[in-house]
Scaffold this motif. Sequence first.
Motif, PDB file in Angstrom:
ATOM      1  N   LEU A  71       4.229  -1.085   3.915  1.00 50.56           N
ATOM      2  CA  LEU A  71       3.038  -1.623   4.538  1.00 50.56           C
ATOM      3  C   LEU A  71       1.849  -1.563   3.589  1.00 50.56           C
ATOM      4  O   LEU A  71       1.670  -0.594   2.856  1.00 50.56           O
ATOM      5  CB  LEU A  71       2.703  -0.840   5.806  1.00 50.56           C
ATOM      6  N   GLY A  72       1.042  -2.605   3.613  1.00 51.01           N
ATOM      7  CA  GLY A  72      -0.209  -2.677   2.877  1.00 51.01           C
ATOM      8  C   GLY A  72      -1.098  -3.711   3.535  1.00 51.01           C
ATOM      9  O   GLY A  72      -0.622  -4.535   4.331  1.00 51.01           O
ATOM     10  N   ASP A  73      -2.394  -3.673   3.248  1.00 54.48           N
ATOM     11  CA  ASP A  73      -3.360  -4.579   3.860  1.00 54.48           C
ATOM     12  C   ASP A  73      -3.201  -4.589   5.379  1.00 54.48           C
ATOM     13  O   ASP A  73      -2.965  -5.628   6.013  1.00 54.48           O
ATOM     14  CB  ASP A  73      -3.220  -5.994   3.292  1.00 54.48           C
ATOM     15  N   VAL A  74      -3.332  -3.405   5.943  1.00 59.12           N
ATOM     16  CA  VAL A  74      -3.090  -3.213   7.367  1.00 59.12           C
ATOM     17  C   VAL A  74      -3.905  -2.020   7.845  1.00 59.12           C
ATOM     18  O   VAL A  74      -4.261  -1.138   7.051  1.00 59.12           O
ATOM     19  CB  VAL A  74      -1.580  -2.983   7.622  1.00 59.12           C
ATOM     20  N   THR A  75      -4.219  -2.005   9.129  1.00 63.23           N
ATOM     21  CA  THR A  75      -4.784  -0.811   9.761  1.00 63.23           C
ATOM     22  C   THR A  75      -3.717  -0.162  10.623  1.00 63.23           C
ATOM     23  O   THR A  75      -3.114  -0.826  11.473  1.00 63.23           O
ATOM     24  CB  THR A  75      -6.019  -1.155  10.614  1.00 63.23           C
ATOM     25  N   ILE A  76      -3.476   1.102  10.363  1.00 64.05           N
ATOM     26  CA  ILE A  76      -2.521   1.885  11.145  1.00 64.05           C
ATOM     27  C   ILE A  76      -3.323   2.649  12.189  1.00 64.05           C
ATOM     28  O   ILE A  76      -4.225   3.416  11.854  1.00 64.05           O
ATOM     29  CB  ILE A  76      -1.748   2.865  10.246  1.00 64.05           C
ATOM     30  N   ARG A  77      -3.004   2.439  13.437  1.00 60.60           N
ATOM     31  CA  ARG A  77      -3.748   3.074  14.534  1.00 60.60           C
ATOM     32  C   ARG A  77      -2.844   4.085  15.231  1.00 60.60           C
ATOM     33  O   ARG A  77      -1.766   3.727  15.712  1.00 60.60           O
ATOM     34  CB  ARG A  77      -4.236   2.013  15.520  1.00 60.60           C
ATOM     35  N   ILE A  94       4.064   5.720   0.769  1.00 60.71           N
ATOM     36  CA  ILE A  94       5.282   6.352   0.244  1.00 60.71           C
ATOM     37  C   ILE A  94       6.058   5.280  -0.524  1.00 60.71           C
ATOM     38  O   ILE A  94       6.395   4.238   0.042  1.00 60.71           O
ATOM     39  CB  ILE A  94       6.146   6.921   1.376  1.00 60.71           C
ATOM     40  N   PRO A  95       6.367   5.486  -1.801  1.00 62.90           N
ATOM     41  CA  PRO A  95       6.878   4.388  -2.631  1.00 62.90           C
ATOM     42  C   PRO A  95       8.290   3.918  -2.295  1.00 62.90           C
ATOM     43  O   PRO A  95       8.645   2.782  -2.601  1.00 62.90           O
ATOM     44  CB  PRO A  95       6.815   4.964  -4.054  1.00 62.90           C
ATOM     45  N   GLU A  96       9.090   4.779  -1.694  1.00 65.06           N
ATOM     46  CA  GLU A  96      10.460   4.398  -1.323  1.00 65.06           C
ATOM     47  C   GLU A  96      10.885   5.184  -0.098  1.00 65.06           C
ATOM     48  O   GLU A  96      10.242   6.178   0.267  1.00 65.06           O
ATOM     49  CB  GLU A  96      11.421   4.668  -2.485  1.00 65.06           C
ATOM     50  N   GLN A  97      11.954   4.738   0.548  1.00 66.77           N
ATOM     51  CA  GLN A  97      12.391   5.438   1.751  1.00 66.77           C
ATOM     52  C   GLN A  97      12.759   6.880   1.407  1.00 66.77           C
ATOM     53  O   GLN A  97      13.574   7.122   0.510  1.00 66.77           O
ATOM     54  CB  GLN A  97      13.588   4.723   2.388  1.00 66.77           C
ATOM     55  N   GLU A 146      -7.769   5.572  12.812  1.00 63.02           N
ATOM     56  CA  GLU A 146      -7.461   4.275  12.221  1.00 63.02           C
ATOM     57  C   GLU A 146      -7.483   4.408  10.703  1.00 63.02           C
ATOM     58  O   GLU A 146      -8.512   4.768  10.121  1.00 63.02           O
ATOM     59  CB  GLU A 146      -8.452   3.217  12.697  1.00 63.02           C
ATOM     60  N   ILE A 147      -6.346   4.139  10.094  1.00 61.33           N
ATOM     61  CA  ILE A 147      -6.174   4.242   8.642  1.00 61.33           C
ATOM     62  C   ILE A 147      -6.033   2.825   8.102  1.00 61.33           C
ATOM     63  O   ILE A 147      -5.057   2.141   8.396  1.00 61.33           O
ATOM     64  CB  ILE A 147      -4.920   5.062   8.291  1.00 61.33           C
ATOM     65  N   THR A 148      -7.013   2.396   7.329  1.00 60.30           N
ATOM     66  CA  THR A 148      -6.993   1.044   6.785  1.00 60.30           C
ATOM     67  C   THR A 148      -6.562   1.077   5.322  1.00 60.30           C
ATOM     68  O   THR A 148      -7.192   1.745   4.494  1.00 60.30           O
ATOM     69  CB  THR A 148      -8.376   0.380   6.908  1.00 60.30           C
ATOM     70  N   LEU A 149      -5.480   0.369   5.025  1.00 63.16           N
ATOM     71  CA  LEU A 149      -4.983   0.213   3.654  1.00 63.16           C
ATOM     72  C   LEU A 149      -5.416  -1.166   3.178  1.00 63.16           C
ATOM     73  O   LEU A 149      -4.884  -2.185   3.618  1.00 63.16           O
ATOM     74  CB  LEU A 149      -3.459   0.335   3.621  1.00 63.16           C
ATOM     75  N   ASP A 150      -6.395  -1.194   2.301  1.00 61.23           N
ATOM     76  CA  ASP A 150      -6.956  -2.447   1.805  1.00 61.23           C
ATOM     77  C   ASP A 150      -6.789  -2.455   0.288  1.00 61.23           C
ATOM     78  O   ASP A 150      -7.629  -1.954  -0.454  1.00 61.23           O
ATOM     79  CB  ASP A 150      -8.431  -2.538   2.199  1.00 61.23           C
ATOM     80  N   GLY A 190       3.501   0.808   0.805  1.00 58.93           N
ATOM     81  CA  GLY A 190       4.478   1.880   0.897  1.00 58.93           C
ATOM     82  C   GLY A 190       4.898   2.112   2.331  1.00 58.93           C
ATOM     83  O   GLY A 190       4.361   1.527   3.273  1.00 58.93           O
ATOM     84  N   TYR A 191       5.891   2.970   2.493  1.00 59.13           N
ATOM     85  CA  TYR A 191       6.347   3.343   3.827  1.00 59.13           C
ATOM     86  C   TYR A 191       5.343   4.303   4.457  1.00 59.13           C
ATOM     87  O   TYR A 191       4.576   4.973   3.758  1.00 59.13           O
ATOM     88  CB  TYR A 191       7.736   3.986   3.761  1.00 59.13           C
ATOM     89  N   ILE A 192       5.347   4.342   5.789  1.00 59.10           N
ATOM     90  CA  ILE A 192       4.477   5.267   6.510  1.00 59.10           C
ATOM     91  C   ILE A 192       5.332   6.186   7.379  1.00 59.10           C
ATOM     92  O   ILE A 192       6.479   5.867   7.703  1.00 59.10           O
ATOM     93  CB  ILE A 192       3.446   4.527   7.387  1.00 59.10           C
TER      94      ILE A 192
END
Length: 215
Positions: A71-77, A94-97, A146-150, A190-192
């Motif tokens: 995930l990238g360019d997203v807000t995780i709520r 997280i760069p890989e599973q 709310e975590i925003t990855l921009d 990356g993974y969350i």
Amino acid sequence: MKYAKTLRLNLLVLTVATFFCACQKEKKQEIFNGKDLTNWEHVGDGSFTIENGLLKTQGGMGLLYYTPEKLGDVTIRVVYKGADQNNAGVFIRIPEQPTEAWMPVNRGYEVQIDDREDEFHKTGVLYSLTKAKAAPGIPGEWNTMEITLDGTRTIVKVNDVLVTDFTEGDPVPEKKLDYEPDRGPRPAQGYIGLQNHGGDDVIYFKEVSLIPLKK
């Protein structure tokens, strides 16, 4: 005539507001369904259970991560409860599973959930890397993070209050404790995951959702 114009204007405003709310609701993607752990996988010790539609941490240290995609360019709520007495976290970039619980610590970022700690280890910071700008957690209540990855920027708000605004390359403190994360860059995507910390720590989650950023 004036009354009619005012009525039409009010109806127009209501229609636009309703449309906007509907669009926002449509864009938000719930990734925890409240029933089971579809699309989630656990690594490490302890586990997550589901009680009355809520995710509950138990034991640890472990990580429940979202498997379908990076995930990238997203807000995780996330909506959570228990940080006034317990410890958990939301992992990002997280760069890989992961196959065990420590790789995400050292190669991703943990957004801390724990209201009791100091300003470098408190709810909403990138654990041991950033200093909390505020401490807006409400004891005993449901709190919203709310975590925003921009791109390479990470913004964290708790209950709509800014706690962290970090961009790759910003200065960070030296690593002081062996359980703190290794320093170094993290990927834009990356993974969350959600952390179950260990011992008697219990955090409840009632929502985990994604809202894509407008570009």
